[in-house]
Design an enzyme around this catalytic site. Sequence first.
Site, PDB file in Angstrom:
ATOM      1  N   GLN A  78     -28.886  59.942 -37.649  1.00 58.17           N
ATOM      2  CA  GLN A  78     -27.449  59.992 -37.404  1.00 58.17           C
ATOM      3  C   GLN A  78     -26.680  59.401 -38.590  1.00 58.17           C
ATOM      4  O   GLN A  78     -26.389  58.214 -38.622  1.00 58.17           O
ATOM      5  CB  GLN A  78     -27.099  59.248 -36.113  1.00 58.17           C
ATOM      6  N   PHE A  79     -26.338  60.262 -39.541  1.00 55.28           N
ATOM      7  CA  PHE A  79     -25.618  59.817 -40.727  1.00 55.28           C
ATOM      8  C   PHE A  79     -24.233  59.285 -40.382  1.00 55.28           C
ATOM      9  O   PHE A  79     -23.660  58.483 -41.118  1.00 55.28           O
ATOM     10  CB  PHE A  79     -25.519  60.944 -41.769  1.00 55.28           C
ATOM     11  N   THR A  80     -23.687  59.693 -39.236  1.00 53.02           N
ATOM     12  CA  THR A  80     -22.336  59.259 -38.863  1.00 53.02           C
ATOM     13  C   THR A  80     -22.256  57.766 -38.559  1.00 53.02           C
ATOM     14  O   THR A  80     -21.163  57.214 -38.441  1.00 53.02           O
ATOM     15  CB  THR A  80     -21.794  60.061 -37.662  1.00 53.02           C
TER      16      THR A  80
END
Length: 152
Positions: A78-80
Amino acid sequence: MRIVIQRVTQASVEIEGSIKGQIGTGLLLLAGFTAEDTEEDLKWMAGKVTQLRIFSDADGKMNLSVQDVQGDMLVISQFTLYASTKKGNRPSYINAAAPAIAIPLYERFIALLETALGKKVQTGEFGADMKVSLLNDGPVTIVMDTQQKDIF
């Protein structure tokens, strides 16, 4: 490296209508990486997560780890988690590692978790559009960051 740990009674990830990974009692981990993350960071996080005592013992106290309860893990990239909302209303993700860097970190983190847990870890698919379902137990949700080890 930054992760969100959720104690769950069940969790699954679906990609294009098919279940990619699913678990019963255990931990759902949302994991984000930066270009500065090191092998030491990955080892520290894997050790901390697998030994974190957030499951209830016979007296109802959080004294047991995912290892102790023989729980499972589901890890979702999850890069967010590295969203910056400092300027404007559209988040910036410049602090998240590019896929060429993040994918090997993600894969190595999973391997370290599997070694520590002694069994296969379920995953999503890096970069895919995933639908994650969970039943948060407690609820227990913890955020950890290798850049803030002194806090955790």
